[in-house]
Design a protein around this motif. Structure first.
Motif, PDB file in Angstrom:
ATOM      1  N   PHE A 197       6.460 -18.668   5.944  1.00 29.21           N
ATOM      2  CA  PHE A 197       6.361 -17.480   5.099  1.00 29.21           C
ATOM      3  C   PHE A 197       4.893 -17.060   5.026  1.00 29.21           C
ATOM      4  CE2 PHE A 197       5.821 -15.522   0.831  1.00 29.21           C
ATOM      5  CZ  PHE A 197       6.495 -14.344   1.119  1.00 29.21           C
ATOM      6  N   HIS A 198       4.655 -15.791   5.302  1.00 24.78           N
ATOM      7  CA  HIS A 198       3.299 -15.255   5.360  1.00 24.78           C
ATOM      8  C   HIS A 198       3.171 -14.104   4.365  1.00 24.78           C
ATOM      9  CE1 HIS A 198       2.630 -17.265   9.350  1.00 24.78           C
ATOM     10  NE2 HIS A 198       3.960 -17.216   9.316  1.00 24.78           N
ATOM     11  N   MET A 199       2.007 -13.996   3.721  1.00 27.89           N
ATOM     12  CA  MET A 199       1.725 -12.894   2.803  1.00 27.89           C
ATOM     13  C   MET A 199       0.464 -12.164   3.226  1.00 27.89           C
ATOM     14  SD  MET A 199       2.622 -13.904  -1.134  1.00 27.89           S
ATOM     15  CE  MET A 199       1.651 -15.410  -1.225  1.00 27.89           C
ATOM     16  N   ASP A 200       0.502 -10.849   3.090  1.00 30.97           N
ATOM     17  CA  ASP A 200      -0.645  -9.982   3.336  1.00 30.97           C
ATOM     18  C   ASP A 200      -0.623  -8.956   2.207  1.00 30.97           C
ATOM     19  OD1 ASP A 200      -2.477  -8.066   4.161  1.00 30.97           O
ATOM     20  OD2 ASP A 200      -1.769  -8.009   6.236  1.00 30.97           O
ATOM     21  N   VAL A 201      -1.508  -9.132   1.231  1.00 26.61           N
ATOM     22  CA  VAL A 201      -1.471  -8.329   0.010  1.00 26.61           C
ATOM     23  C   VAL A 201      -2.795  -7.596  -0.157  1.00 26.61           C
ATOM     24  CG1 VAL A 201      -1.274  -8.408  -2.520  1.00 26.61           C
ATOM     25  CG2 VAL A 201       0.190  -9.870  -1.096  1.00 26.61           C
ATOM     26  N   GLU A 202      -2.686  -6.306  -0.445  1.00 31.49           N
ATOM     27  CA  GLU A 202      -3.877  -5.481  -0.664  1.00 31.49           C
ATOM     28  C   GLU A 202      -3.729  -4.732  -1.983  1.00 31.49           C
ATOM     29  OE1 GLU A 202      -6.605  -2.147   1.704  1.00 31.49           O
ATOM     30  OE2 GLU A 202      -4.686  -2.818   2.529  1.00 31.49           O
ATOM     31  N   ILE A 203      -4.805  -4.706  -2.769  1.00 26.03           N
ATOM     32  CA  ILE A 203      -4.818  -3.975  -4.033  1.00 26.03           C
ATOM     33  C   ILE A 203      -5.994  -3.011  -4.033  1.00 26.03           C
ATOM     34  CG2 ILE A 203      -3.661  -5.813  -5.300  1.00 26.03           C
ATOM     35  CD1 ILE A 203      -6.388  -6.591  -6.483  1.00 26.03           C
ATOM     36  N   SER A 204      -5.896  -1.981  -4.864  1.00 24.49           N
ATOM     37  CA  SER A 204      -6.967  -1.000  -4.937  1.00 24.49           C
ATOM     38  C   SER A 204      -7.055  -0.465  -6.358  1.00 24.49           C
ATOM     39  CB  SER A 204      -6.712   0.144  -3.950  1.00 24.49           C
ATOM     40  OG  SER A 204      -7.758   1.100  -4.007  1.00 24.49           O
ATOM     41  N   TYR A 205      -8.167  -0.721  -7.010  1.00 18.77           N
ATOM     42  CA  TYR A 205      -8.443  -0.231  -8.358  1.00 18.77           C
ATOM     43  C   TYR A 205      -9.777   0.511  -8.324  1.00 18.77           C
ATOM     44  CZ  TYR A 205      -4.800  -3.290 -10.299  1.00 18.77           C
ATOM     45  OH  TYR A 205      -3.601  -3.902 -10.606  1.00 18.77           O
ATOM     46  N   ALA A 206      -9.847   1.590  -9.091  1.00 22.16           N
ATOM     47  CA  ALA A 206     -11.106   2.329  -9.163  1.00 22.16           C
ATOM     48  C   ALA A 206     -12.174   1.539  -9.895  1.00 22.16           C
ATOM     49  CB  ALA A 206     -10.881   3.680  -9.852  1.00 22.16           C
ATOM     50  N   ALA A 207     -11.738   0.698 -10.838  1.00 27.27           N
ATOM     51  CA  ALA A 207     -12.687   0.012 -11.720  1.00 27.27           C
ATOM     52  C   ALA A 207     -13.277  -1.231 -11.067  1.00 27.27           C
ATOM     53  CB  ALA A 207     -11.994  -0.372 -13.024  1.00 27.27           C
ATOM     54  N   ALA A 208     -14.567  -1.437 -11.310  1.00 23.68           N
ATOM     55  CA  ALA A 208     -15.208  -2.714 -10.993  1.00 23.68           C
ATOM     56  C   ALA A 208     -14.786  -3.705 -12.082  1.00 23.68           C
ATOM     57  CB  ALA A 208     -16.728  -2.536 -10.986  1.00 23.68           C
ATOM     58  N   PRO A 209     -14.739  -4.990 -11.770  1.00 28.89           N
ATOM     59  CA  PRO A 209     -15.176  -5.636 -10.528  1.00 28.89           C
ATOM     60  C   PRO A 209     -14.052  -5.806  -9.504  1.00 28.89           C
ATOM     61  CG  PRO A 209     -14.683  -7.305 -12.145  1.00 28.89           C
ATOM     62  CD  PRO A 209     -14.395  -5.989 -12.800  1.00 28.89           C
ATOM     63  N   ILE A 210     -12.954  -5.047  -9.654  1.00 26.66           N
ATOM     64  CA  ILE A 210     -11.820  -5.254  -8.745  1.00 26.66           C
ATOM     65  C   ILE A 210     -12.025  -4.501  -7.444  1.00 26.66           C
ATOM     66  CG2 ILE A 210      -9.323  -5.205  -8.469  1.00 26.66           C
ATOM     67  CD1 ILE A 210      -9.066  -5.145 -11.489  1.00 26.66           C
ATOM     68  N   GLY A 211     -11.991  -3.181  -7.519  1.00 32.08           N
ATOM     69  CA  GLY A 211     -12.131  -2.386  -6.306  1.00 32.08           C
ATOM     70  C   GLY A 211     -10.959  -2.604  -5.357  1.00 32.08           C
ATOM     71  N   ARG A 212     -11.255  -2.690  -4.084  1.00 30.86           N
ATOM     72  CA  ARG A 212     -10.218  -2.886  -3.062  1.00 30.86           C
ATOM     73  C   ARG A 212     -10.347  -4.294  -2.509  1.00 30.86           C
ATOM     74  NH1 ARG A 212      -8.225   1.971   0.763  1.00 30.86           N
ATOM     75  NH2 ARG A 212      -6.470   0.912   1.792  1.00 30.86           N
ATOM     76  N   GLN A 213      -9.261  -5.043  -2.571  1.00 32.96           N
ATOM     77  CA  GLN A 213      -9.256  -6.426  -2.107  1.00 32.96           C
ATOM     78  C   GLN A 213      -8.006  -6.656  -1.266  1.00 32.96           C
ATOM     79  OE1 GLN A 213      -9.509  -9.110  -5.478  1.00 32.96           O
ATOM     80  NE2 GLN A 213     -11.521  -8.349  -6.087  1.00 32.96           N
ATOM     81  N   ARG A 214      -8.154  -7.463  -0.216  1.00 38.14           N
ATOM     82  CA  ARG A 214      -7.020  -7.809   0.643  1.00 38.14           C
ATOM     83  C   ARG A 214      -7.129  -9.273   1.035  1.00 38.14           C
ATOM     84  NH1 ARG A 214      -5.448  -4.985   6.501  1.00 38.14           N
ATOM     85  NH2 ARG A 214      -3.484  -6.152   6.830  1.00 38.14           N
ATOM     86  N   ARG A 215      -6.002  -9.949   1.049  1.00 36.42           N
ATOM     87  CA  ARG A 215      -5.983 -11.352   1.447  1.00 36.42           C
ATOM     88  C   ARG A 215      -4.699 -11.643   2.222  1.00 36.42           C
ATOM     89  NH1 ARG A 215      -9.322 -15.259   0.327  1.00 36.42           N
ATOM     90  NH2 ARG A 215      -8.684 -17.403   0.721  1.00 36.42           N
ATOM     91  N   ARG A 216      -4.836 -12.486   3.246  1.00 36.46           N
ATOM     92  CA  ARG A 216      -3.693 -12.881   4.075  1.00 36.46           C
ATOM     93  C   ARG A 216      -3.628 -14.404   4.136  1.00 36.46           C
ATOM     94  NH1 ARG A 216      -5.548  -8.691   8.727  1.00 36.46           N
ATOM     95  NH2 ARG A 216      -7.468  -8.985   7.571  1.00 36.46           N
ATOM     96  N   MET A 217      -2.417 -14.943   4.158  1.00 33.77           N
ATOM     97  CA  MET A 217      -2.270 -16.389   4.248  1.00 33.77           C
ATOM     98  C   MET A 217      -0.848 -16.761   4.634  1.00 33.77           C
ATOM     99  SD  MET A 217      -2.095 -17.469   0.190  1.00 33.77           S
ATOM    100  CE  MET A 217      -1.589 -19.162   0.509  1.00 33.77           C
ATOM    101  N   ARG A 218      -0.725 -17.920   5.236  1.00 33.89           N
ATOM    102  CA  ARG A 218       0.586 -18.548   5.401  1.00 33.89           C
ATOM    103  C   ARG A 218       0.776 -19.480   4.211  1.00 33.89           C
ATOM    104  NH1 ARG A 218       3.527 -21.605  10.471  1.00 33.89           N
ATOM    105  NH2 ARG A 218       5.202 -22.514   9.237  1.00 33.89           N
ATOM    106  N   VAL A 219       1.902 -19.366   3.558  1.00 35.94           N
ATOM    107  CA  VAL A 219       2.135 -20.132   2.334  1.00 35.94           C
ATOM    108  C   VAL A 219       2.735 -21.491   2.669  1.00 35.94           C
ATOM    109  CG1 VAL A 219       3.258 -20.180   0.078  1.00 35.94           C
ATOM    110  CG2 VAL A 219       2.484 -18.007   1.041  1.00 35.94           C
TER     111      VAL A 219
END
Length: 307
Positions: A159-181
């Motif tokens: 099982f593999h996940m590739d998740v991306e989020i996008s928020y205008a506010a710091a300190p989040i911003g745009r983040q993406r991470r991929r992994m095999r669980v």
């Protein structure tokens, strides 16, 4: 090419273990008891109230995905189940009976760390029944405006996940991470990632009777472009890691471990559950694999006799 399939056996806890804490939304203290369960039982929640019947952790029993996942049927309901489900799926626990004496699973520190510690304390045992998997055979996708989520086949298995989020506010911003669980990657990369929220939303949520138990002890609180928690972040990208934790918990409601690849952009509980429902309503997109397999001890005994 057909994905490689695991032939591992179903598991449960070796002993019962208890936890206690405050619910993030209701603000009420509750006690939780995790107990061993028979093969094929699944993950079952029982509210310790006379009118409440057991609730199987499956998508058909979800009654709300507003900020957290709630199971409900008739008089029975239990909410904020996602972090506990993520710990169980992440550590490959198939069968467990969960008794809770309140309406909400305790938030603990806002991550799955306390549930992982409880499972480690209880121990895990294999059962005399093979695990069945839900193998993705064709892509399925759901969208809500710019947000979307999809499941597709994973030729290498697992099982593999590739998740991306996008928020205008710091300190989040745009983040993406991929992994095999795997149990190891779950422990190292996402189990300790905490839920988060904005201080600017707090008063509205309180008026609505939500987030009454949220605090710096169980939530990353963001204001003025920074996390207010004195200890700071556990990971530079803790926000997307927590979204991955939520995904793993939400997909557990498919009713079986998934062999496939999950990807999402700006997802959340509602979109994750919509994806599960779409998948289950599309029989051509998946197959249940695994099934009857001779227990390891019995195979070893037969082999010894044959020699």
């Amino acid at each position: 090419m057909t994905a490689r399939r695991s032939t591992s056996m179903q598991t449960t806890l070796a002993a019962a273990v208890a936890l206690e804490g405050v619910g993030a939304h209701g603000g009420l203290r509750s006690r939780l008891l995790l107990s061993p369960a028979d093969a094929g039982s699944g993950i079952v929640f029982t509210r310790l109230a006379a009118a409440d019947a057991p609730l199987l952790a499956q998508a058909r029993n979800v009654s709300s995905t507003d900020l957290r996942v709630r199971l409900g049927a008739g008089e029975a309901s239990v909410s904020t189940i996602e972090h506990l489900l993520a710990a169980l799926r992440g550590l490959e626990i198939d069968n467990v009976a969960i008794d809770v004496d309140g309406p909400e699973i305790p938030a603990m520190d806002g991550s799955a760390a306390a549930f992982v510690a409880a499972i480690d304390e209880a121990g895990v045992v294999a059962l005399e029944a093979p695990r069945r998997y839900l193998e993705i055979r064709a892509p399925v996708r759901v969208a809500d405006g710019a947000a979307w989520a999809e499941l597709s086949p994973a030729p290498a298995g697992g099982f593999h996940m590739d998740v991306e989020i996008s928020y205008a506010a710091a300190p989040i911003g745009r983040q993406r991470r991929r992994m095999r669980v795997t149990p190891a990657s779950f422990r190292a990369e996402i189990a300790r990632a905490r839920t988060f929220g904005f201080l600017s939303d707090a008063e509205r949520l309180w008026r609505e009777g939500r987030a009454l138990g949220a605090s710096l002890d169980n939530t990353i609180v963001i204001a003025d472009g920074r996390a207010l928690n004195p200890q700071g972040l556990r990971f530079a990208d803790e926000f997307v890691r927590h979204k991955m934790l939520d995904v793993l918990g939400d997909l557990t409601l498919a009713g079986a471990p998934i062999i496939g690849a999950f990807r999402s952009y700006r997802g959340g509980h509602r979109l994750n559950l919509a994806l599960v429902e779409t998948l289950l309503a599309t029989p051509s997109a998946f197959a249940l694999v695994g099934g009857a397999r001779e227990p390891r001890a019995r195979r070893a005994a037969r082999a010894a006799i044959a020699r």
